[in-house]
Design a protein around this motif. Structure first.
Motif, PDB file in Angstrom:
ATOM      1  N   GLY A  40       0.788  -1.231   0.000  1.00  0.00           N
ATOM      2  CA  GLY A  40       0.000   0.000   0.000  1.00  0.00           C
ATOM      3  C   GLY A  40       0.813   1.270   0.000  1.00  0.00           C
ATOM      4  N   GLY A  41       2.129   1.181   0.040  1.00  0.00           N
ATOM      5  CA  GLY A  41       2.914   2.413  -0.087  1.00  0.00           C
ATOM      6  C   GLY A  41       4.095   2.543   0.847  1.00  0.00           C
ATOM      7  N   SER A  42       4.199   1.705   1.894  1.00  0.00           N
ATOM      8  CA  SER A  42       5.304   1.904   2.850  1.00  0.00           C
ATOM      9  C   SER A  42       6.666   1.807   2.156  1.00  0.00           C
ATOM     10  CB  SER A  42       5.217   0.912   4.017  1.00  0.00           C
ATOM     11  OG  SER A  42       5.534  -0.396   3.596  1.00  0.00           O
ATOM     12  N   GLY A  99       4.530 -10.366   4.084  1.00  0.00           N
ATOM     13  CA  GLY A  99       3.992 -11.642   3.627  1.00  0.00           C
ATOM     14  C   GLY A  99       2.910 -11.489   2.572  1.00  0.00           C
ATOM     15  N   SER A 100       2.097 -10.444   2.693  1.00  0.00           N
ATOM     16  CA  SER A 100       0.991 -10.300   1.743  1.00  0.00           C
ATOM     17  C   SER A 100       1.506 -10.063   0.328  1.00  0.00           C
ATOM     18  CB  SER A 100       0.067  -9.157   2.172  1.00  0.00           C
ATOM     19  OG  SER A 100      -0.564  -9.494   3.389  1.00  0.00           O
ATOM     20  N   ASP A 103       3.114 -13.378  -0.868  1.00  0.00           N
ATOM     21  CA  ASP A 103       2.129 -14.424  -1.164  1.00  0.00           C
ATOM     22  C   ASP A 103       1.403 -14.129  -2.478  1.00  0.00           C
ATOM     23  OD1 ASP A 103       2.901 -15.433   1.233  1.00  0.00           O
ATOM     24  OD2 ASP A 103       0.932 -15.362   2.184  1.00  0.00           O
ATOM     25  N   THR A 139      10.240  -6.655   3.985  1.00  0.00           N
ATOM     26  CA  THR A 139      10.206  -5.422   4.790  1.00  0.00           C
ATOM     27  C   THR A 139       9.513  -5.626   6.140  1.00  0.00           C
ATOM     28  OG1 THR A 139       8.103  -4.663   3.857  1.00  0.00           O
ATOM     29  CG2 THR A 139      10.128  -3.997   2.694  1.00  0.00           C
ATOM     30  N   ASP A 148       9.760 -20.005   2.268  1.00  0.00           N
ATOM     31  CA  ASP A 148       8.908 -21.172   2.046  1.00  0.00           C
ATOM     32  C   ASP A 148       8.253 -21.101   0.663  1.00  0.00           C
ATOM     33  OD1 ASP A 148       6.427 -19.764   2.080  1.00  0.00           O
ATOM     34  OD2 ASP A 148       6.179 -20.047   4.239  1.00  0.00           O
ATOM     35  N   LYS A 161      -9.988 -18.336   2.834  1.00  0.00           N
ATOM     36  CA  LYS A 161      -8.604 -17.868   2.894  1.00  0.00           C
ATOM     37  C   LYS A 161      -7.762 -19.133   2.880  1.00  0.00           C
ATOM     38  CE  LYS A 161      -5.246 -15.055   5.283  1.00  0.00           C
ATOM     39  NZ  LYS A 161      -4.864 -14.211   6.397  1.00  0.00           N
ATOM     40  N   TYR A 180      15.273  -2.388   6.813  1.00  0.00           N
ATOM     41  CA  TYR A 180      13.983  -2.118   6.155  1.00  0.00           C
ATOM     42  C   TYR A 180      12.830  -2.282   7.138  1.00  0.00           C
ATOM     43  CZ  TYR A 180      16.773  -3.436   2.024  1.00  0.00           C
ATOM     44  OH  TYR A 180      17.752  -3.575   1.092  1.00  0.00           O
ATOM     45  N   SER A 183      10.931   0.733  10.224  1.00  0.00           N
ATOM     46  CA  SER A 183       9.719   1.560  10.172  1.00  0.00           C
ATOM     47  C   SER A 183       8.434   0.777  10.448  1.00  0.00           C
ATOM     48  CB  SER A 183       9.619   2.224   8.787  1.00  0.00           C
ATOM     49  OG  SER A 183       9.601   1.219   7.780  1.00  0.00           O
ATOM     50  N   HIS A 199       3.987 -20.097  14.506  1.00  0.00           N
ATOM     51  CA  HIS A 199       4.564 -21.052  13.542  1.00  0.00           C
ATOM     52  C   HIS A 199       5.411 -22.091  14.281  1.00  0.00           C
ATOM     53  CE1 HIS A 199       4.278 -17.714  10.280  1.00  0.00           C
ATOM     54  NE2 HIS A 199       3.124 -18.307  10.501  1.00  0.00           N
ATOM     55  N   HIS A 268      -3.629 -21.882  13.010  1.00  0.00           N
ATOM     56  CA  HIS A 268      -3.681 -21.239  11.697  1.00  0.00           C
ATOM     57  C   HIS A 268      -4.992 -21.542  10.985  1.00  0.00           C
ATOM     58  CE1 HIS A 268       0.344 -19.819  12.145  1.00  0.00           C
ATOM     59  NE2 HIS A 268       0.272 -19.219  10.971  1.00  0.00           N
ATOM     60  N   HIS A 272      -7.240 -18.400   9.955  1.00  0.00           N
ATOM     61  CA  HIS A 272      -7.481 -18.051   8.552  1.00  0.00           C
ATOM     62  C   HIS A 272      -8.969 -17.778   8.304  1.00  0.00           C
ATOM     63  CE1 HIS A 272      -3.422 -19.641   6.794  1.00  0.00           C
ATOM     64  NE2 HIS A 272      -3.315 -18.471   7.357  1.00  0.00           N
TER      65      HIS A 272
HETATM   66  O1  NZQ Z   1       1.138  -2.331   2.352  1.00  0.00           O
HETATM   67  P1  NZQ Z   1       2.208  -1.507   2.956  1.00  0.00           P
HETATM   68  O2  NZQ Z   1       2.027  -0.044   2.783  1.00  0.00           O
HETATM   69  O3  NZQ Z   1       3.584  -1.959   2.607  1.00  0.00           O
HETATM   70  O4  NZQ Z   1       2.050  -1.684   4.564  1.00  0.00           O
HETATM   71  C1  NZQ Z   1       2.168  -2.952   5.187  1.00  0.00           C
HETATM   72  C2  NZQ Z   1       0.826  -3.493   5.695  1.00  0.00           C
HETATM   73  O5  NZQ Z   1      -0.073  -2.457   5.954  1.00  0.00           O
HETATM   74  C3  NZQ Z   1       2.948  -2.740   6.461  1.00  0.00           C
HETATM   75  N1  NZQ Z   1       4.401  -2.823   6.263  1.00  0.00           N
HETATM   76  C4  NZQ Z   1       5.119  -3.800   5.671  1.00  0.00           C
HETATM   77  N2  NZQ Z   1       6.431  -3.507   5.744  1.00  0.00           N
HETATM   78  C5  NZQ Z   1       6.532  -2.306   6.367  1.00  0.00           C
HETATM   79  C6  NZQ Z   1       5.234  -1.851   6.684  1.00  0.00           C
HETATM   80  N3  NZQ Z   1       5.004  -0.677   7.303  1.00  0.00           N
HETATM   81  C7  NZQ Z   1       6.073   0.089   7.595  1.00  0.00           C
HETATM   82  N4  NZQ Z   1       7.347  -0.280   7.343  1.00  0.00           N
HETATM   83  C8  NZQ Z   1       7.613  -1.466   6.724  1.00  0.00           C
HETATM   84  N5  NZQ Z   1       8.877  -1.829   6.498  1.00  0.00           N
HETATM   85  O6  NZQ Z   1       2.537  -3.804   7.310  1.00  0.00           O
HETATM   86  C9  NZQ Z   1       1.164  -4.113   7.026  1.00  0.00           C
HETATM   87  C10 NZQ Z   1       1.001  -5.620   7.027  1.00  0.00           C
HETATM   88  O7  NZQ Z   1       1.690  -6.198   5.936  1.00  0.00           O
HETATM   89  P2  NZQ Z   1       1.467  -7.731   5.563  1.00  0.00           P
HETATM   90  O8  NZQ Z   1       2.372  -8.048   4.420  1.00  0.00           O
HETATM   91  O9  NZQ Z   1       0.019  -8.000   5.402  1.00  0.00           O
HETATM   92  O10 NZQ Z   1       1.947  -8.472   6.892  1.00  0.00           O
HETATM   93  P3  NZQ Z   1       2.542  -9.902   7.113  1.00  0.00           P
HETATM   94  O11 NZQ Z   1       3.955  -9.975   6.671  1.00  0.00           O
HETATM   95  O12 NZQ Z   1       2.245 -10.234   8.508  1.00  0.00           O
HETATM   96  O13 NZQ Z   1       1.702 -10.867   6.125  1.00  0.00           O
HETATM   97  C11 NZQ Z   1       0.419 -11.320   6.480  1.00  0.00           C
HETATM   98  C12 NZQ Z   1      -0.140 -12.232   5.410  1.00  0.00           C
HETATM   99  O14 NZQ Z   1       0.677 -13.394   5.242  1.00  0.00           O
HETATM  100  C13 NZQ Z   1      -0.108 -14.576   5.421  1.00  0.00           C
HETATM  101  C14 NZQ Z   1      -1.173 -14.105   6.365  1.00  0.00           C
HETATM  102  O15 NZQ Z   1      -2.290 -14.964   6.413  1.00  0.00           O
HETATM  103  C15 NZQ Z   1      -1.504 -12.733   5.806  1.00  0.00           C
HETATM  104  O16 NZQ Z   1      -2.353 -12.849   4.676  1.00  0.00           O
HETATM  105  N6  NZQ Z   1       0.723 -15.705   5.844  1.00  0.00           N
HETATM  106  C16 NZQ Z   1       1.608 -16.218   4.958  1.00  0.00           C
HETATM  107  C17 NZQ Z   1       2.378 -17.321   5.246  1.00  0.00           C
HETATM  108  C18 NZQ Z   1       3.320 -17.928   4.281  1.00  0.00           C
HETATM  109  N7  NZQ Z   1       3.381 -17.503   3.061  1.00  0.00           N
HETATM  110  O17 NZQ Z   1       4.039 -18.832   4.594  1.00  0.00           O
HETATM  111  C19 NZQ Z   1       2.290 -18.000   6.532  1.00  0.00           C
HETATM  112  C20 NZQ Z   1       1.598 -17.211   7.590  1.00  0.00           C
HETATM  113  O18 NZQ Z   1       1.126 -18.097   8.554  1.00  0.00           O
HETATM  114  C21 NZQ Z   1       0.478 -16.342   7.110  1.00  0.00           C
HETATM  115  O19 NZQ Z   1      -0.742 -17.062   7.040  1.00  0.00           O
END
Ligand code: NZQ
Ligand code: ZN
Length: 389
Positions: A40-42, A99-100, A103, A139, A148, A161, A180, A183, A199, A268, A272
């Protein structure tokens, strides 16, 4: 010791300023046209995307970009990415985010090489035959997606999900610079810690484990808690952010449970559904569910696991009665999450009792928890959810 095979082809490039190597790494791994993906922009605001583009430019590699990947990424965003890849001829993905973003990129990587509906791949209806290579720049320390071959994609219309895995989806390289993560907000730092801790627990609480795995898992849990406290006190503590990052990276690719029996990853499975129905933060959902699940499964059969966990992770006095150690261990787990300011009730994250029955049914039908370490019926799941309110 259960038989296993283990494959883990991802290169780590760990340390300060490692984004300056992005272009060279993309070239090394064969990129001809890169698609940069971010959230989203970070990563734009921090200047990271600008520096990454400069590094790719320096190698003369053309690129396109797609931002706006939101937490709990959806199949709609996956389709948008696939269309962009096809329209542009990109042959290489660079995922910059948490992660988002990773993924979503994995689902795009496989979907771009498949003519049908990408949901077929996510739901295992069809096995992917190929995928685009992915390099990621992490980040946010949390999911372990950087090490993984899994991704988790939501489909809002059906409240699904789904976590899916395919060995084609390991990133070829993960660029890991702890700075990284300076922030990352306190909320996401705490949620990331809770996610990574869970985990580890999903692998530790199993019927068959080894002394080696138990020891590594216990050290992981102690290190995650100690470093999370430091990161929250001083978000720019490099050493704490670095250890946090590596602890999280180990979480999800199975290295912590080689030879263990499979637990079913019950927390999990339950979480989910919560984030599918209510779009909550994954790590917060896990922190709320975990102590209630622990209390629910504590029995004669499982008590020794809790005793070991309590003594080795929280330093509880080993001379106390087993039941007391186990209960203290669960209380300590709850108190740790509470101490890092995670909301510990579903109501605090906007979930009331109105859809508990529906969610319990959805989980029972779709997640196979009747085969978990401690099997959970629909009634059990409902009880855990109600206890979590
Ligand atoms: O979108 P931006 O603007 O970047 O902001 C993100 C988001 O709002 C922010 N963020 C990320 N890096 C940042 C930062 N803000 C400031 N400085 C930075 N350096 O953080 C917010 C959350 O980001 P997100 O990617 O959603 O968080 P996370 O890494 O916790 O990922 C969650 C997702 O991963 C899935 C979860 O279910 C969820 O959908 N999972 C993935 C797994 C896998 N692939 O193995 C396993 C996990 O169990 C999990 O289910
Ligand atoms: Zn998780």
């Amino acid at each position: 010791m259960i038989d296993f095979s283990f494959y883990s082809p991802t290169e780590f490039v760990f340390g300060r300023n490692t984004e300056t190597r992005t272009g060279a790494l993309a070239r090394q791994y064969g990129a001809k046209k890169v698609m940069i993906l971010y959230g989203g922009g970070s990563a734009v605001r921090s200047g990271l995307i600008g520096r990454v583009k400069a590094s790719i430019d320096s190698e003369g590699i053309p690129y396109i970009e797609m931002g706006g990947i939101q937490p709990n990424p959806t199949d709609g965003k996956v389709r948008e990415g696939i269309d962009l890849v096809r329209g542009s001829g990109a042959d290489f993905l660079l995922a910059v985010g948490g992660g988002s973003v990773l993924d979503c990129s994995k689902a795009i990587a496989a979907g771009a090489k498949y003519d049908g509906d990408p949901w077929d791949l996510i739901t295992y209806k069809v096995k992917a035959q190929a995928a685009l290579p992915i390099v990621d720049i992490l980040t946010l320390a949390a999911t372990g997606s950087e090490y993984d071959c899994g991704g988790v994609i939501s489909r809002t219309e059906t409240n699904d999900k789904i976590g899916y895995m395919d060995s084609l989806l390991f990133p070829v390289c993960s660029i890991l610079d702890p700075t990284y993560t300076f922030s990352v907000s306190k909320k996401q730092t705490a949620a990331g810690c809770a996610d990574a801790m869970n985990h580890v627990m999903e692998q530790y609480f199993a019927a068959d484990t080894t002394l080696l795995n138990d020891g590594i898992c216990e050290a992981e849990l102690r290190a995650l808690m100690a470093n999370a406290r430091k990161c929250l006190a001083n978000p720019k503590d490099y050493t704490a952010r670095a250890e946090m990052m590596l602890c999280c990276t180990y979480g999800c690719n199975g290295i912590l449970s080689l030879g263990n029996s499979y637990s079913g990853w019950p927390c999990h499975a339950i979480e989910h559904a919560l984030s599918a129905y209510y779009d909550i933060t994954h790590g917060e959902g896990l922190a709320i569910i975990t102590p209630r699940w622990m209390r629910h499964i504590l029995s004669e059969k499982t008590i020794d696991r809790f005793v070991k966990y309590g003594i080795n992770v929280f330093g509880i006095d080993a001379s106390l009665p087993k039941q007391e150690i186990a209960e203290k261990a669960i209380d300590e787990t709850y108190r740790f999450f509470e101490s890092i300011n995670i909301p510990m009730h579903l109501r605090e994250v906007g979930i009331d009792d109105s859809r508990i029955d529906e969610m319990a049914h959805h989980i029972a039908v779709n997640e196979g928890l009747d085969k978990a370490y401690v099997p959970l019926s629909e009634q059990d799941i409902k009880k855990i959810l109600v206890e979590s309110l």
